[in-house]
Scaffold this motif. Structure first.
Motif, PDB file in Angstrom:
ATOM      1  N   PHE A   1      32.728  35.895  19.797  1.00 27.70           N
ATOM      2  CA  PHE A   1      33.308  37.052  19.070  1.00 27.70           C
ATOM      3  C   PHE A   1      33.612  38.467  19.945  1.00 27.70           C
ATOM      4  O   PHE A   1      34.716  38.845  19.959  1.00 27.70           O
ATOM      5  CB  PHE A   1      32.149  37.375  18.159  1.00 27.70           C
TER       6      PHE A   1
ATOM      7  N   ILE B   1      37.443  40.097  20.818  1.00 30.20           N
ATOM      8  CA  ILE B   1      37.535  41.506  20.639  1.00 30.20           C
ATOM      9  C   ILE B   1      37.899  42.132  21.989  1.00 30.20           C
ATOM     10  O   ILE B   1      39.035  42.759  21.875  1.00 30.20           O
ATOM     11  CB  ILE B   1      36.567  42.278  19.988  1.00 30.20           C
ATOM     12  N   ILE B   2      37.361  41.960  22.717  1.00 25.09           N
ATOM     13  CA  ILE B   2      37.628  42.939  24.125  1.00 25.09           C
ATOM     14  C   ILE B   2      38.430  42.248  24.972  1.00 25.09           C
ATOM     15  O   ILE B   2      39.130  42.926  25.498  1.00 25.09           O
ATOM     16  CB  ILE B   2      36.095  42.857  24.983  1.00 25.09           C
TER      17      ILE B   2
ATOM     18  N   PRO C   1      42.075  38.306  21.096  1.00 26.49           N
ATOM     19  CA  PRO C   1      41.822  37.740  19.682  1.00 26.49           C
ATOM     20  C   PRO C   1      41.906  36.074  19.418  1.00 26.49           C
ATOM     21  O   PRO C   1      41.458  35.508  18.723  1.00 26.49           O
ATOM     22  CB  PRO C   1      42.591  38.455  18.936  1.00 26.49           C
TER      23      PRO C   1
ATOM     24  N   LEU D   1      38.931  33.334  19.177  1.00 21.21           N
ATOM     25  CA  LEU D   1      38.268  33.310  18.096  1.00 21.21           C
ATOM     26  C   LEU D   1      38.940  31.944  17.302  1.00 21.21           C
ATOM     27  O   LEU D   1      39.403  32.241  16.437  1.00 21.21           O
ATOM     28  CB  LEU D   1      37.995  34.532  17.488  1.00 21.21           C
TER      29      LEU D   1
ATOM     30  N   ARG E   1      34.815  31.134  14.345  1.00 26.90           N
ATOM     31  CA  ARG E   1      34.644  31.979  13.179  1.00 26.90           C
ATOM     32  C   ARG E   1      33.392  31.442  12.157  1.00 26.90           C
ATOM     33  O   ARG E   1      32.591  31.831  11.610  1.00 26.90           O
ATOM     34  CB  ARG E   1      35.837  32.162  12.351  1.00 26.90           C
TER      35      ARG E   1
ATOM     36  N   GLY F   1      30.263  44.019  14.516  1.00 27.73           N
ATOM     37  CA  GLY F   1      31.869  44.404  14.898  1.00 27.73           C
ATOM     38  C   GLY F   1      31.783  46.097  15.062  1.00 27.73           C
ATOM     39  O   GLY F   1      32.476  46.628  15.910  1.00 27.73           O
TER      40      GLY F   1
END
Lengths: 176, 125
Positions: free
Chosen positions: A107, A111-112, A115, A118, A123, A139
């Motif tokens: 995850f 994000i970093i 995307p 994922l 998920r 988050g």
């Protein structure tokens, strides 16, 4: 990446560092302190799991300050250097990281970094291992770790050299 | 409530943890107020564009070096030079440069949280 501070210290007698520079904006500093303290005080998601995400962020964003700081609460929860060393490429095969920690790292990478990393299975794994409130807290954490690292780097506040340091975990009490 | 009435994906994901949600919005609002609503709109739009996220272009002009700095935040934060940063400080001043760095970095992180659909993850979708 520059290690020349691009902003002066707002605290007389102190060199430019994150807190002394943020002091130019007292309302931001105060509210960040309250938020970050409350985030680390909360045990909805353990300090160890938060620190796993923070360490991953430090490596990807190349934040030397973040990479060399350890928070004592996570260390007390068993996040030793032998585990931190495996929060690196190939973490999926680590025997020291739990499945929950690997789901958190996926995850964090998504994000970093990208995307697209994922997948639906990732998920589902995150939702299997963490409750909705834990995912929300994670988050928030990744958001703050990333923003903090980038703000620190772009303001030229990276240290030229820094020893690894175990620091008291941020808390509401520290924020005042 | 945040500036512009839009709290973003992180605040939305925190709806089940109101204490943290309120503190996040208070922090975000402080950063936005320090930079000013007009420039915040330009900075957030610039960052969203770099990410390919739909965003309505704000009206008016924005300082060029400041927007260029914001556009570097998503993928080139380590490549910003001292000269580029000095040009921003010359445009908006040192104190607002601090706010800009926080606002642009938060905008980037919020875009990214939106792109993984954090709110849906929290909702179990």
């Amino acid at each position: 990446m520059s290690t020349n501070p691009r902003v002066s210290s707002a605290i007389e007698g102190e060199s430019p560092h994150f807190a002394s520079v943020l002091a130019h904006q007292p309302a931001i500093a105060e509210r960040f302190g309250a938020l970050y303290g409350a985030f680390w005080d909360s045990d909805v998601l353990s300090a160890r799991l938060k620190e796993v995400a923070r360490m991953r962020n430090a490596r990807i964003t190349q934040c030397g300050f973040c990479r060399n700081v350890r928070f004592d609460k996570a260390v007390a929860q068993g996040l030793g250097e032998e585990v931190v060393a495996e929060i690196d490429e190939g973490y999926e095969a680590s025997a020291r990281l739990s499945d929950t920690e690997k789901a958190i790292l996926k995850f964090t990478d998504a994000i970093i970094h990208d995307p697209e990393l994922l997948t639906g299975a990732d998920r589902a794994a995150l939702q299997k291992h963490l409750s909705p409130d834990q995912i929300a807290e994670l988050g928030l954490g990744v958001t703050l770790f990333l923003a903090l690292a980038k703000a620190l780097i772009t303001m030229g506040l990276e240290p030229e050299r820094m020893e690894r340091s175990v620091l008291p975990t941020p808390s509401r009490a520290m924020a005042g | 409530m945040s500036a512009g009435g839009v709290s973003g994906p992180v605040a939305a994901a925190l709806s089940g943890t109101p204490d943290l949600g309120a503190k996040y919005e208070a922090f975000r609002d402080a950063a936005h107020e320090a930079l000013g609503a007009q420039l915040v709109a330009h900075v957030r739009h610039a960052v969203a564009e770099v990410h390919g996220v739909a965003s309505t272009a704000p009206h008016g002009e924005a300082p060029a070096a400041t927007i260029a700095y914001a556009r570097r935040m998503p993928f080139e934060h380590t490549a910003i030079t001292d000269e580029e940063a000095a040009a921003v400080v010359a445009e908006i001043g040192e104190v607002r440069f601090v706010a800009l760095s926080v606002v642009a970095a938060l905008a980037d992180a919020e875009c990214r949280a939106g792109m993984v659909d954090l709110e849906a993850l929290v909702d179990g979708a």
